[in-house]
Motif scaffolding. Structure first.
Motif, PDB file in Angstrom:
ATOM      1  N   PHE A   1       0.832  -1.210   0.000  1.00 18.28           N
ATOM      2  CA  PHE A   1       0.000   0.000   0.000  1.00 18.28           C
ATOM      3  C   PHE A   1       0.866   1.259   0.000  1.00 18.28           C
ATOM      4  N   ASN A   2       1.860   1.296   0.872  1.00 17.40           N
ATOM      5  CA  ASN A   2       2.718   2.477   0.977  1.00 17.40           C
ATOM      6  C   ASN A   2       3.450   2.769  -0.327  1.00 17.40           C
ATOM      7  N   ARG A   3       3.743   1.736  -1.090  1.00 23.64           N
ATOM      8  CA  ARG A   3       4.430   1.942  -2.367  1.00 23.64           C
ATOM      9  C   ARG A   3       3.460   2.375  -3.458  1.00 23.64           C
ATOM     10  N   LEU A   4       2.285   1.757  -3.485  1.00 27.29           N
ATOM     11  CA  LEU A   4       1.326   2.042  -4.556  1.00 27.29           C
ATOM     12  C   LEU A   4       0.660   3.394  -4.386  1.00 27.29           C
ATOM     13  N   VAL A   5       0.368   3.799  -3.150  1.00 23.39           N
ATOM     14  CA  VAL A   5      -0.396   5.023  -2.910  1.00 23.39           C
ATOM     15  C   VAL A   5       0.375   6.263  -3.371  1.00 23.39           C
ATOM     16  N   LYS A   6       1.694   6.193  -3.435  1.00 25.37           N
ATOM     17  CA  LYS A   6       2.492   7.334  -3.880  1.00 25.37           C
ATOM     18  C   LYS A   6       2.187   7.693  -5.340  1.00 25.37           C
ATOM     19  N   PHE A   7       1.801   6.687  -6.131  1.00 23.62           N
ATOM     20  CA  PHE A   7       1.567   6.922  -7.558  1.00 23.62           C
ATOM     21  C   PHE A   7       0.089   7.168  -7.877  1.00 23.62           C
ATOM     22  N   ALA A   8      -0.775   6.995  -6.883  1.00 20.69           N
ATOM     23  CA  ALA A   8      -2.216   7.138  -7.123  1.00 20.69           C
ATOM     24  C   ALA A   8      -2.605   8.508  -7.678  1.00 20.69           C
ATOM     25  N   PRO A   9      -2.074   9.628  -7.147  1.00 19.13           N
ATOM     26  CA  PRO A   9      -2.494  10.929  -7.687  1.00 19.13           C
ATOM     27  C   PRO A   9      -2.177  11.110  -9.172  1.00 19.13           C
ATOM     28  N   LYS A  10      -1.108  10.500  -9.649  1.00 21.08           N
ATOM     29  CA  LYS A  10      -0.723  10.639 -11.049  1.00 21.08           C
ATOM     30  C   LYS A  10      -1.452   9.647 -11.947  1.00 21.08           C
ATOM     31  N   LEU A  11      -1.766   8.475 -11.422  1.00 21.59           N
ATOM     32  CA  LEU A  11      -2.336   7.423 -12.254  1.00 21.59           C
ATOM     33  C   LEU A  11      -3.857   7.428 -12.279  1.00 21.59           C
ATOM     34  N   LEU A  12      -4.489   7.845 -11.197  1.00 18.64           N
ATOM     35  CA  LEU A  12      -5.947   7.788 -11.108  1.00 18.64           C
ATOM     36  C   LEU A  12      -6.567   9.108 -11.525  1.00 18.64           C
ATOM     37  N   LEU A  13      -7.691   9.016 -12.225  1.00 23.61           N
ATOM     38  CA  LEU A  13      -8.400  10.195 -12.711  1.00 23.61           C
ATOM     39  C   LEU A  13      -8.796  11.104 -11.543  1.00 23.61           C
ATOM     40  N   GLY A  14      -8.787  12.413 -11.795  1.00 22.40           N
ATOM     41  CA  GLY A  14      -9.115  13.367 -10.744  1.00 22.40           C
ATOM     42  C   GLY A  14     -10.534  13.265 -10.225  1.00 22.40           C
ATOM     43  N   ALA A  15     -11.413  12.570 -10.954  1.00 20.76           N
ATOM     44  CA  ALA A  15     -12.803  12.415 -10.521  1.00 20.76           C
ATOM     45  C   ALA A  15     -12.955  11.398  -9.402  1.00 20.76           C
ATOM     46  N   GLN A  16     -11.888  10.638  -9.097  1.00 25.78           N
ATOM     47  CA  GLN A  16     -11.921   9.640  -8.035  1.00 25.78           C
ATOM     48  C   GLN A  16     -11.290  10.231  -6.781  1.00 25.78           C
ATOM     49  N   TYR A  17     -12.057  10.237  -5.666  1.00 25.90           N
ATOM     50  CA  TYR A  17     -11.605  10.912  -4.452  1.00 25.90           C
ATOM     51  C   TYR A  17     -11.268   9.956  -3.311  1.00 25.90           C
ATOM     52  N   CYS A  18     -11.441   8.673  -3.488  1.00 27.28           N
ATOM     53  CA  CYS A  18     -11.206   7.710  -2.407  1.00 27.28           C
ATOM     54  C   CYS A  18      -9.745   7.280  -2.353  1.00 27.28           C
ATOM     55  N   THR A  19      -9.139   7.350  -1.183  1.00 26.21           N
ATOM     56  CA  THR A  19      -7.810   6.807  -0.897  1.00 26.21           C
ATOM     57  C   THR A  19      -6.662   7.593  -1.530  1.00 26.21           C
ATOM     58  N   VAL A  20      -6.959   8.467  -2.464  1.00 24.13           N
ATOM     59  CA  VAL A  20      -5.906   9.191  -3.162  1.00 24.13           C
ATOM     60  C   VAL A  20      -5.411  10.346  -2.293  1.00 24.13           C
ATOM     61  N   PRO A  21      -4.118  10.421  -2.001  1.00 19.94           N
ATOM     62  CA  PRO A  21      -3.594  11.522  -1.181  1.00 19.94           C
ATOM     63  C   PRO A  21      -3.929  12.885  -1.780  1.00 19.94           C
ATOM     64  N   GLY A  22      -4.357  13.811  -0.928  1.00 23.34           N
ATOM     65  CA  GLY A  22      -4.697  15.155  -1.377  1.00 23.34           C
ATOM     66  C   GLY A  22      -6.125  15.314  -1.847  1.00 23.34           C
ATOM     67  N   ARG A  23      -6.894  14.222  -1.892  1.00 20.13           N
ATOM     68  CA  ARG A  23      -8.295  14.300  -2.315  1.00 20.13           C
ATOM     69  C   ARG A  23      -9.196  13.861  -1.159  1.00 20.13           C
TER      70      ARG A  23
END
Length: 272
Positions: A11-33
């Motif tokens: 989780f700690n490794r994958l979550v770092k890339f979530a803001p860049k990889l996941l569309l901005g319309a998704q607000y769950c689990t993504v840091p900063g959203r």
């Protein structure tokens, strides 16, 4: 315990890339959203409809046991398509290898069977894996032929709001019967490849304009309601949903206060 440690590391490794990889319309689990931002987007669309600046339907999808139905092979394929290293995906496969469930009926424990879909309950990695699994569908809707709700930023026309999501809580804005038909077609495609399933009878719809709707769903979705609930917040066209939301919470708070008053004092309180 070893599985939980491995899940936390992944989780700690994958979550770092979530803001860049996941569309901005998704607000769950993504840091900063935050879920609050998703609610604000829905409220803005509703208010623009009430003000006569947009006509269309708010469609809130109801997914049947969303976290339990995502096919593992589909999930691995999505992660690889997003560019994650094969070694990382292999560690995820190790985490899910040998997962079993037992049917429990009236106290009777049945034979175990292999689990080939869904994410683990209570695992810190599960919500993040799910939002990756549903992201292709969210992207398809956001980049599809939907007009969306036109937004204004500082007096200038901003991007149109077509979809917003918090995990499996997906809200889509439709301007015509053709758009609704296209959305439901994409829902069927996503369901076929991922294993998910939409409860069409439990989906909620809300007409965002004055008067009667300009088009209907031709039996594919329930009739429009006076209010719909998105992320625990009630929204409506002809009702004062702001007051409705606050009244419900104040009533709930008042009931808790009265319950606290009626509770018998503890021995420590008597002693004091």
């Amino acid at each position: 315990m070893d599985r939980k440690i491995l899940a936390k590391i992944l989780f700690n490794r994958l979550v770092k890339f979530a803001p860049k990889l996941l569309l901005g319309a998704q607000y769950c689990t993504v840091p900063g959203r935050r879920a609050f931002s998703a609610v604000l987007g829905v409220r803005e669309a509703v208010e623009r409809g009430r003000a006569g600046l947009w006509k269309g339907f708010l469609l809130s999808l109801d997914q049947a046991k969303a976290f339990d139905r995502e096919n593992h092979e589909y999930l691995w394929s999505v992660l690889l398509w997003y560019g994650l290293p094969g070694s990382f995906v292999n560690w995820l496969k190790v985490l899910y290898k040998g997962a079993e469930s037992f049917p429990l009926v009236n106290g009777w424990l049945g034979q175990p069977f292999e689990v080939a879909s869904g994410v683990r309950q209570g695992c810190p990695l599960s919500p993040l894996l799910y939002v990756f699994a549903i992201d292709p569908f969210i992207r398809t809707v956001d980049r599809g032929p939907l007009a969306g709700v036109g937004m204004e930023l500082a007096g200038a026309r901003g991007p149109s709001l077509r979809v917003t999501a918090y995990a499996d809580d997906v809200t889509i804005f439709n301007s015509s019967s053709e758009e609704v038909g296209w959305v439901m077609s994409e829902v069927d495609c996503y369901s076929e490849v991922s294993g998910s399933r939409i409860n069409r009878d439990k989906c909620e719809t809300l007409w965002l304009a004055e008067g009667d709707p300009d088009f209907d769903f031709q039996g594919t979705l329930p009739e429009p309601q006076k209010t719909v609930k998105v992320l625990g917040i009630n929204f409506g066209q002809d009702v004062d949903y702001h007051q409705e939301n606050w009244e419900g919470r104040l009533k709930n708070f008042g009931q808790k206060v009265e319950k606290g008053k009626q509770a018998e004092p503890s021995q420590e309180r008597d002693h004091l």
